[in-house]
Design a protein around this motif. Structure first.
Motif, PDB file in Angstrom:
ATOM      1  N   ILE A   1      17.930  13.924 -20.020  1.00 17.83           N
ATOM      2  CA  ILE A   1      19.328  13.550 -20.223  1.00 17.83           C
ATOM      3  C   ILE A   1      19.568  13.160 -21.676  1.00 17.83           C
ATOM      4  O   ILE A   1      20.573  13.552 -22.288  1.00 17.83           O
ATOM      5  N   ALA A   2      18.639  12.390 -22.259  1.00 17.92           N
ATOM      6  CA  ALA A   2      18.803  11.946 -23.641  1.00 17.92           C
ATOM      7  C   ALA A   2      18.761  13.117 -24.624  1.00 17.92           C
ATOM      8  O   ALA A   2      19.507  13.137 -25.621  1.00 17.92           O
TER       9      ALA A   2
ATOM     10  N   GLU B   1      11.248   3.450 -23.919  1.00 16.07           N
ATOM     11  CA  GLU B   1      12.316   2.921 -23.071  1.00 16.07           C
ATOM     12  C   GLU B   1      12.363   3.639 -21.728  1.00 16.07           C
ATOM     13  O   GLU B   1      12.669   3.021 -20.697  1.00 16.07           O
ATOM     14  N   SER B   2      12.059   4.926 -21.711  1.00 15.06           N
ATOM     15  CA  SER B   2      12.057   5.663 -20.444  1.00 15.06           C
ATOM     16  C   SER B   2      10.979   5.129 -19.512  1.00 15.06           C
ATOM     17  O   SER B   2      11.224   4.918 -18.314  1.00 15.06           O
ATOM     18  N   VAL B   3       9.787   4.907 -20.041  1.00 15.86           N
ATOM     19  CA  VAL B   3       8.703   4.363 -19.225  1.00 15.86           C
ATOM     20  C   VAL B   3       9.045   2.957 -18.761  1.00 15.86           C
ATOM     21  O   VAL B   3       8.837   2.594 -17.591  1.00 15.86           O
ATOM     22  N   SER B   4       9.582   2.139 -19.667  1.00 19.51           N
ATOM     23  CA  SER B   4       9.924   0.759 -19.321  1.00 19.51           C
ATOM     24  C   SER B   4      10.993   0.710 -18.228  1.00 19.51           C
ATOM     25  O   SER B   4      10.857  -0.034 -17.245  1.00 19.51           O
ATOM     26  N   HIS B   5      12.054   1.501 -18.376  1.00 20.66           N
ATOM     27  CA  HIS B   5      13.118   1.513 -17.368  1.00 20.66           C
ATOM     28  C   HIS B   5      12.606   2.025 -16.025  1.00 20.66           C
ATOM     29  O   HIS B   5      12.973   1.485 -14.965  1.00 20.66           O
ATOM     30  N   SER B   6      11.762   3.042 -16.058  1.00 21.59           N
ATOM     31  CA  SER B   6      11.253   3.620 -14.815  1.00 21.59           C
ATOM     32  C   SER B   6      10.348   2.654 -14.077  1.00 21.59           C
ATOM     33  O   SER B   6      10.439   2.509 -12.846  1.00 21.59           O
ATOM     34  N   VAL B   7       9.464   1.975 -14.813  1.00 22.01           N
ATOM     35  CA  VAL B   7       8.569   0.999 -14.184  1.00 22.01           C
ATOM     36  C   VAL B   7       9.369  -0.159 -13.601  1.00 22.01           C
ATOM     37  O   VAL B   7       9.087  -0.641 -12.493  1.00 22.01           O
TER      38      VAL B   7
ATOM     39  N   VAL C   1      10.842   9.194 -15.544  1.00 24.79           N
ATOM     40  CA  VAL C   1      10.697   9.282 -17.004  1.00 24.79           C
ATOM     41  C   VAL C   1      11.217  10.616 -17.505  1.00 24.79           C
ATOM     42  O   VAL C   1      11.959  10.690 -18.506  1.00 24.79           O
ATOM     43  N   LEU C   2      10.857  11.700 -16.836  1.00 27.63           N
ATOM     44  CA  LEU C   2      11.306  13.035 -17.236  1.00 27.63           C
ATOM     45  C   LEU C   2      12.828  13.148 -17.189  1.00 27.63           C
ATOM     46  O   LEU C   2      13.448  13.721 -18.089  1.00 27.63           O
TER      47      LEU C   2
ATOM     48  N   SER D   1       0.821  -1.204   0.000  1.00 19.20           N
ATOM     49  CA  SER D   1       0.000   0.000   0.000  1.00 19.20           C
ATOM     50  C   SER D   1       0.861   1.262   0.000  1.00 19.20           C
ATOM     51  O   SER D   1       0.578   2.225  -0.716  1.00 19.20           O
ATOM     52  N   LEU D   2       1.920   1.240   0.819  1.00 21.47           N
ATOM     53  CA  LEU D   2       2.833   2.381   0.842  1.00 21.47           C
ATOM     54  C   LEU D   2       3.457   2.605  -0.524  1.00 21.47           C
ATOM     55  O   LEU D   2       3.536   3.742  -1.001  1.00 21.47           O
ATOM     56  N   TRP D   3       3.890   1.535  -1.181  1.00 21.12           N
ATOM     57  CA  TRP D   3       4.535   1.670  -2.496  1.00 21.12           C
ATOM     58  C   TRP D   3       3.538   2.119  -3.568  1.00 21.12           C
ATOM     59  O   TRP D   3       3.829   3.017  -4.351  1.00 21.12           O
ATOM     60  N   TRP D   4       2.353   1.522  -3.582  1.00 27.65           N
ATOM     61  CA  TRP D   4       1.404   1.785  -4.657  1.00 27.65           C
ATOM     62  C   TRP D   4       0.779   3.175  -4.553  1.00 27.65           C
ATOM     63  O   TRP D   4       0.604   3.854  -5.564  1.00 27.65           O
ATOM     64  N   HIS D   5       0.447   3.616  -3.349  1.00 26.09           N
ATOM     65  CA  HIS D   5      -0.262   4.876  -3.181  1.00 26.09           C
ATOM     66  C   HIS D   5       0.659   6.088  -3.102  1.00 26.09           C
ATOM     67  O   HIS D   5       0.225   7.208  -3.402  1.00 26.09           O
ATOM     68  N   ILE D   6       1.905   5.908  -2.682  1.00 33.44           N
ATOM     69  CA  ILE D   6       2.784   7.054  -2.477  1.00 33.44           C
ATOM     70  C   ILE D   6       4.003   7.001  -3.392  1.00 33.44           C
ATOM     71  O   ILE D   6       4.263   7.931  -4.166  1.00 33.44           O
ATOM     72  N   VAL D   7       4.767   5.899  -3.314  1.00 29.39           N
ATOM     73  CA  VAL D   7       6.063   5.857  -4.000  1.00 29.39           C
ATOM     74  C   VAL D   7       5.892   5.793  -5.510  1.00 29.39           C
ATOM     75  O   VAL D   7       6.501   6.580  -6.247  1.00 29.39           O
ATOM     76  N   PHE D   8       5.079   4.857  -5.995  1.00 31.79           N
ATOM     77  CA  PHE D   8       4.963   4.649  -7.438  1.00 31.79           C
ATOM     78  C   PHE D   8       4.464   5.888  -8.180  1.00 31.79           C
ATOM     79  O   PHE D   8       5.119   6.362  -9.119  1.00 31.79           O
ATOM     80  N   PRO D   9       3.300   6.454  -7.831  1.00 29.24           N
ATOM     81  CA  PRO D   9       2.840   7.624  -8.592  1.00 29.24           C
ATOM     82  C   PRO D   9       3.689   8.868  -8.373  1.00 29.24           C
ATOM     83  O   PRO D   9       3.698   9.767  -9.221  1.00 29.24           O
ATOM     84  N   SER D  10       4.389   8.958  -7.246  1.00 29.54           N
ATOM     85  CA  SER D  10       5.212  10.141  -7.000  1.00 29.54           C
ATOM     86  C   SER D  10       6.494  10.130  -7.814  1.00 29.54           C
ATOM     87  O   SER D  10       6.940  11.173  -8.305  1.00 29.54           O
ATOM     88  N   LEU D  11       7.108   8.955  -7.973  1.00 30.64           N
ATOM     89  CA  LEU D  11       8.405   8.873  -8.632  1.00 30.64           C
ATOM     90  C   LEU D  11       8.328   8.661 -10.136  1.00 30.64           C
ATOM     91  O   LEU D  11       9.217   9.102 -10.873  1.00 30.64           O
ATOM     92  N   LEU D  12       7.296   7.965 -10.620  1.00 31.98           N
ATOM     93  CA  LEU D  12       7.258   7.584 -12.036  1.00 31.98           C
ATOM     94  C   LEU D  12       7.401   8.765 -12.989  1.00 31.98           C
ATOM     95  O   LEU D  12       8.245   8.726 -13.896  1.00 31.98           O
TER      96      LEU D  12
END
Length: 405
Positions: A66-67, A226-232, A60-61, A45-56
């Motif tokens: 950088i590229a 590739e950015s989305v894939s690496h980030s996920v 990617v950006l 729950s901590l990862w899904w509700h806070i970490v994942f949407p905050s960092l993704l």
């Protein structure tokens, strides 16, 4: 001696110990499956509700910037500050900005991307991970300041101490001789590349952007995918760390130290659970409570340490100096909080700031509806920090031009 220590670290004794610990971990999970399942759900729950949407979005950006070379253009502007003060290339200023705005492991992931692009050496990457390992400002201001302490201004004090102690820990940890060599190299680099009277600044920025983009060579569609894939993929690994740490906290408190509440051990393993533990301890005085919170934020927890250091091990980044840096960061934060306690009380700790205030988060620590508001706030933090770093870098250029004959 180096080869001997390397052999011991990878030798049969270490293998046997790690295998035994893994076996005991499996036994602990099997013997209490229901409690393990509940703690796993808490970590998920901590990862899904806070970490994942905050960092993704930011991971990617970061890879896309950088590229396309924009980070390298910013690096040209930040070269005086990063070389003179930190002894690092100017492009590493982006990793510092990512670390200070989105928190760990954002700075480490940006550093890894720069290593893969060939912009940082292994030693520069190692020192960059020391400098860019900070907690997310929204976690300190909203989760701790508003949600746990119920004092919005306390989050800003803790954030300022967190940043200041981290930078001081980095500056005091560099050997003096190496610092002198880096300063001399920075002076030569400043004279060669950043003398705006000899070459237009815009041309240098554009040249850095164009060279980096040509070197990457990916189209927009390929880069986005590739950015989305690496980030996920990175976030999935982070989620695994968080879930395993939640289970480990339960097993240690249940089997190794029975009778001791889980939250007393949480700060060593995971930051959010540790913050809840410290703020719930009524036996602590406010000054000790705040000092322990600052120390825990500097340490960041084994979960955050593994998230940041594990992807960079193959790049030559060593884990032991990184852990020592985290201990030094926590020690500085503890002492600074004790030293600044009276000024904080005199300046009105209970004051309610009128900016960056999100009252709904005090009752719900993981609202999906407010996620985009949090992302916009972190983008604002990135802009503010970048502007401050650029102003500091420009002031170094002006000071150097006035001193030069």
């Amino acid at each position: 001696m180096f080869s001997r220590s390397k052999y011991l670290f990878r030798g049969p004794v270490t293998t046997l110990m790690l295998g035994l610990l893994s076996f005991l971990l499996v036994i602990g999970i099997v013997s209490s499956p229901e409690q393990t399942f509940q703690t796993s759900l808490q970590g998920l729950s901590l990862w899904w509700h806070i970490v994942f949407p905050s960092l993704l979005p930011f991971l990617v950006l970061s890879e896309m910037l950088i590229a396309y070379g924009w980070v390298h253009g910013i690096g040209v502007l930040l070269e005086p500050l990063m070389r003179r003060v930190f002894g690092l290339p100017g492009v590493s200023g982006w990793a510092l900005t990512m670390g200070m705005t989105i928190g760990f492991p954002g700075g480490a992931q940006s550093t890894l991307q720069m290593v893969q692009q060939g912009d940082l050496t292994s030693r520069e990457a190692e020192r960059m991970t020391w400098l860019s390992h900070f907690c997310n400002p929204m976690t300190i201001i909203i989760v701790i300041g508003i949600g746990l302490l119920d004092q919005p201004s306390s989050g800003y004090w803790l954030l300022g101490i967190h940043w200041l102690s981290g930078i001081l820990a980095f500056l005091t940890s560099i050997p003096f001789s190496r610092l002198i060599r880096n300063k001399q190299a920075g002076t030569q680099e400043l004279t060669r590349q950043l003398n705006i009277s000899k070459l237009p600044l815009f041309r240098k920025v554009w040249s850095a952007i164009n060279k980096a983009h040509v070197r990457d060579g990916r189209s927009f569609g390929k880069l986005l995918g590739e950015s989305v894939s690496h980030s996920v993929q990175t976030l999935m690994v982070i989620g695994g760390y968080i879930i395993m740490m939640a289970v480990l906290i339960h097993l240690v408190s249940y089997y190794i130290i029975p009778g001791v509440p889980t939250y007393y051990l949480a700060g060593v393993f995971e930051l959010h659970l540790g913050a809840k533990a410290i703020t719930s301890a009524s036996a602590l005085t406010p000054i000790i409570q705040w000092s322990l919170l600052s120390a825990m934020l500097g340490w960041s927890g084994l979960c955050a340490i593994l998230q940041s250091i594990s992807p960079l091990i193959k790049s030559g980044v060593r884990w032991f100096p990184f852990i020592m840096m985290r201990l030094l960061h926590g020690s500085y934060a503890f002492v600074l909080t004790l030293f600044l306690w009276k000024p904080m009380k005199l300046l009105g700790l209970e004051a309610q700031p009128a900016f960056f205030y999100w009252p709904n988060y005090a009752t719900d620590l993981s609202p999906i509806s407010g996620m985009w508001s949090r992302i916009l706030l972190m983008l604002g933090w990135q802009g503010i920090i970048l502007i401050i770093l650029l102003l500091l870098s420009w002031s170094i250029v002006l000071t150097s031009s006035r001193r030069s004959p």
